[in-house]
Design a protein around this motif. Structure first.
Motif, mmCIF file in Angstrom:
data_model
loop_
_atom_site.group_PDB
_atom_site.id
_atom_site.type_symbol
_atom_site.label_atom_id
_atom_site.label_comp_id
_atom_site.label_asym_id
_atom_site.label_seq_id
_atom_site.Cartn_x
_atom_site.Cartn_y
_atom_site.Cartn_z
ATOM 1 N N ASN A 414 0.834 -1.193 0.000
ATOM 2 C CA ASN A 414 0.000 0.000 0.000
ATOM 3 C C ASN A 414 0.873 1.248 0.000
ATOM 4 O O ASN A 414 1.934 1.277 0.636
ATOM 5 C CB ASN A 414 -0.914 0.017 1.225
ATOM 6 N N GLY A 416 0.714 5.724 0.137
ATOM 7 C CA GLY A 416 -0.040 6.958 0.298
ATOM 8 C C GLY A 416 0.819 8.031 0.925
ATOM 9 O O GLY A 416 1.320 7.857 2.038
ATOM 10 N N THR A 418 0.473 12.212 1.205
ATOM 11 C CA THR A 418 -0.217 13.455 0.873
ATOM 12 C C THR A 418 0.770 14.600 0.628
ATOM 13 O O THR A 418 0.505 15.482 -0.197
ATOM 14 C CB THR A 418 -1.170 13.847 2.010
ATOM 15 N N GLU A 469 -5.897 3.845 -0.085
ATOM 16 C CA GLU A 469 -5.217 5.110 0.222
ATOM 17 C C GLU A 469 -4.751 5.817 -1.047
ATOM 18 O O GLU A 469 -4.833 7.042 -1.158
ATOM 19 C CB GLU A 469 -3.999 4.868 1.122
ATOM 20 N N PHE A 470 -4.250 5.049 -2.005
ATOM 21 C CA PHE A 470 -3.751 5.619 -3.258
ATOM 22 C C PHE A 470 -4.858 6.415 -3.959
ATOM 23 O O PHE A 470 -4.664 7.572 -4.352
ATOM 24 C CB PHE A 470 -3.250 4.493 -4.163
ATOM 25 N N MET A 473 -6.257 9.505 -1.615
ATOM 26 C CA MET A 473 -5.370 10.662 -1.492
ATOM 27 C C MET A 473 -5.224 11.407 -2.816
ATOM 28 O O MET A 473 -5.307 12.642 -2.858
ATOM 29 C CB MET A 473 -4.016 10.230 -0.944
ATOM 30 N N TRP A 474 -5.024 10.673 -3.893
ATOM 31 C CA TRP A 474 -4.900 11.337 -5.190
ATOM 32 C C TRP A 474 -6.222 12.007 -5.576
ATOM 33 O O TRP A 474 -6.235 13.166 -6.024
ATOM 34 C CB TRP A 474 -4.486 10.345 -6.272
ATOM 35 N N SER A 512 6.023 5.522 2.438
ATOM 36 C CA SER A 512 5.770 5.803 1.024
ATOM 37 C C SER A 512 6.796 6.738 0.415
ATOM 38 O O SER A 512 6.814 6.941 -0.807
ATOM 39 C CB SER A 512 4.362 6.389 0.861
#
Length: 720
Positions: A414, A416, A418, A469-470, A473-474, A512
């Protein structure tokens, strides 16, 4: 009552209870978009009653939530004495007044996002909480997913083809589109070599037909359902393909585009066969596809690969096929055009800016840092050429640019971060030019869950659900880059509990950074030149078909390999400056600084994981997988740090003939090998999987442990 007839209803009520508190919803108009959003809002509540009834506009409103569209409901806005802020398309405003909450939008899309925002607030803040007032407008109008289809696929391999059944299942798409809407992603771009034989039976070229009878009817039904479901969620749909790739039937019947010498490529790839039959077939089929699928938003094209011809000829071919085909259709559609790979932007711009028959600006898709967008936020390379601002300087007249953020660097774990996404937007949002972003992969389809060990329990069905999460967040940060980390932390709390949510979020943020830093330090270009979470350079394996382990990045190679960002120094450059006693400007990132950062991050992640031990958690199965992922990032970070330190000492030792430095390098590599063993332990939740980065071979971190140890042998064998 038929929902479709409700558009004729002047006012509708949805009445349900939230705990002991009753909340009614008043609508002055109705659409499929608001219907689906209201169903999602209702999912967050406990029903006591659900009524849909027609009432007169003169009837008094007794509701807790009132939905209003600015133009249609100006009368109600004045009656309630509301003073809305500027609300743009897809935007909304939430106002609390007396006992009511007013949701104001300029269109159904804005109402949908506003309704989903209310749902989010109930979910994250509690059903009895008061709604938070806010105004939100989209920062970017184009927030797209790149989704490669497994049929007629651009690349070949089990890791793509295993998704065939899942991707044709409309139930998969219902969930995926819901996910997109909830994360405010508003464009689905579907990519493959030649989509048209899966969509239409050519009237003028029946020899192109690939499917007949019920099989073709099933394909038609699939596309129509998909496009309609997307439209009902304010999601545009685009079919995108690669230039002069044609139907096998056209190839075989007319003996054109028949190129079989290079076994690396499958049927359909062609060395720029511009035969008139291909031009005519493409143009007619494009027109027919648009006419037969009214809910399809648009088409896209990519110029590259085997389109070996002068740029001017390539652009003429696009004009004679795609542009003319779209022009001949019964309706106007939108258009995506990938920035050509060759460095001739002045020719490409001249043609694209001559296309004036489109209802909206053309989207010029531009690969950010080639196939590895998740790297430095600075534009360092383009696909096939040097960086140039000629596509946006001067400002284009009829197109906007959208950055393609390809991800070929993390597929298993995973991800993520920000901070990276916000910084990327801040650096690369060119005023009046940048329309938004594409996010997605060429080599990973987020459909069938194929990664997990069969012995591991988890609570999701499809791969994209693990990658939540990807997308969140995007999607949310493309819509509003000012969305605070508090929103994402609340989502972690909601999933896993207040005792662990923030710590897990912080650990993932730190972890990340590892693939971002690695792909900035170690320059990659096309797909297989780097796979950050695997520490691989698949290019080393791609043409030779040796052992899969050959893709592992060796210590000696890492010393001299070029960096992607010119502000990063590689090990060789750093030591040369240091040994020459030259000062190193603060603007540069040195390998030593990078190693220190990776070590700090790795240790902090493990500290956060230790803090979460023994905590009260929700959804233990998924939480255990998430925490193992961040531990894996920690061990990768620590391994990367040790390998950098080993490289610094080895290179300096060779250049100064220092046995002490050589021994330090060996010590760092031995320490790094222990981190790799910890990495193997953290990733036991995954099985060996097919991975296009290493072609037909399977991937796991365990299989590369011998190559981790091989680095030690390499250093030990060096003689001064």
């Amino acid at each position: 009552m038929n929902f479709k007839n409700l558009v004729l209803i002047a006012v509708s009520f949805f009445v349900f209870s939230v705990s002991a508190q009753s909340r009614g919803v008043f609508l002055s108009s109705y659409s499929d978009v608001t219907k689906i959003a209201l169903e999602k809002l209702a999912d967050q509540t406990t029903f006591s009653k659900f009524n849909i009834e027609s009432v007169k506009k003169s009837k008094s409103i007794d509701s807790k939530i009132i939905l209003l569209k600015i133009e249609a409901d100006n009368k109600w806005i004045k009656k309630f004495k509301l003073k809305p802020n500027t609300v743009k398309s897809e935007g909304f405003q939430i106002i609390n007044k007396v006992n009511n909450t007013y949701l104001i939008a300029s269109d159904d899309s804005g109402l949908m996002y506003g309704i989903l925002e209310l749902r989010d607030q109930l979910k994250l803040n509690g059903n009895n909480s008061k709604f938070i007032e806010k105004t939100e407008n989209p920062h970017f109008p184009f927030r797209a997913v790149k989704f490669n289809l497994p049929w007629s696929s651009y690349r070949i391999g089990e890791s793509l083809h295993l998704h065939m059944k899942t991707v044709k299942d409309i139930s998969f798409w219902e969930g995926y589109l819901d996910m997109m809407a909830e994360n405010r992603l508003n464009a689905l771009t579907l990519w493959n070599l030649h989509p048209f034989t899966f969509m239409v039976q050519s009237e003028k070229f029946p020899e192109a037909t690939q499917f007949t009878g019920q099989e073709f009817k099933d394909w038609q039904k699939f596309w129509r359902q998909l496009f309609k479901m997307a439209k009902d969620r304010n999601i545009e749909t685009y079919i995108v393909n690669w230039n002069i790739i044609t139907s096998p039937g056209i190839t075989e019947t007319h003996n054109v585009a028949n190129y079989k010498d290079d076994l690396e490529w499958h049927y359909g790839f062609t060395p720029a066969d511009t035969s008139q039959v291909i031009v005519d077939y493409m143009r007619e089929t494009i027109t027919q596809t648009i006419n037969e699928y009214p809910n399809l938003t648009g088409l896209g094209v990519s110029i590259g690969e085997r389109m070996k011809m002068p740029m001017e000829d390539a652009m003429k071919w696009v004009k004679n096929t795609f542009i003319e085909g779209m022009k001949n259709a019964d309706r106007k559609v939108k258009f995506i055009h990938r920035a050509p790979f060759k460095v001739e932007p002045e020719i490409a711009r001249e043609y694209i800016e001559s296309y004036t028959d489109f209802p909206d600006p053309i989207i010029m898709e531009f690969k950010f840092n080639w196939s590895h967008g998740h790297s430095t936020p600075n534009l360092a390379i383009t696909h096939g050429g040097k960086v140039s601002d000629q596509y946006w300087n001067p400002k284009p007249s009829n197109y906007k640019m959208a950055w393609m953020m390809r991800n070929e660097d993390f597929i298993m774990l995973n991800w993520g971060n920000t901070e990276f996404i916000r910084e990327h937007i801040a650096v690369n949002d060119i005023p009046d030019v940048t329309a938004g972003y594409f996010i997605g992969s060429e080599t990973y389809i987020p459909a069938k869950e194929f990664r997990m060990n069969p012995d591991v329990n988890y609570n999701w069905k499809y791969a994209y659900e693990k990658d939540w999460e990807f997308y969140q967040m995007w999607g949310r940060l493309m819509y509003d880059p000012n969305t605070s980390d508090d929103y994402f932390i609340k989502n972690f709390n909601y999933r896993y509990g207040n005792e662990v949510g923030e710590s897990l979020f912080r650990a993932l943020q730190l972890g990340s950074k590892m693939p971002l830093r690695f792909s900035t330090f170690y320059k990659g270009t096309w797909d297989f030149t780097i796979y950050s979470e695997g520490f691989l350079n698949g290019k080393q394996l791609y043409r030779n078909y040796k052992e899969a382990e050959d893709a592992f990045i060796r210590i000696d190679e890492m010393i001299t390999h070029k960096t992607l960002d010119p502000l990063y120094l590689n090990i060789d450059e750093y030591n040369n400056l240091k040994l020459a006693r030259k000062s190193i400007s603060n603007e540069y990132v040195t390998p030593l600084e990078l190693a220190n950062e990776m070590e700090r991050n790795g240790l902090k992640i493990l500290e956060l994981c230790h803090k979460m031990e023994g905590s009260s958690i929700n959804n233990a199965e998924n939480f255990n997988i998430e925490i193992n992922d961040v531990k894996a990032w920690a061990h990768l970070s620590l391994y990367f740090a040790d390998k950098l330190m080993a490289g610094i000492n080895l290179d300096e030792g060779v250049k100064t003939k220092s046995l002490e430095k050589k021994q330090k390098a060996i010590d760092y590599l031995r320490q790094g090998s222990k981190h790799w063993l910890d990495l193997i332990d953290s990733t036991k939740q995954y099985q060996e999987v097919s991975l296009l980065h290493i072609r037909s071979f399977k991937f796991s971190w365990e299989m590369y442990y011998p190559r981790v140890l091989k680095d030690i042998e390499i250093v030990e064998s060096i003689n001064f």
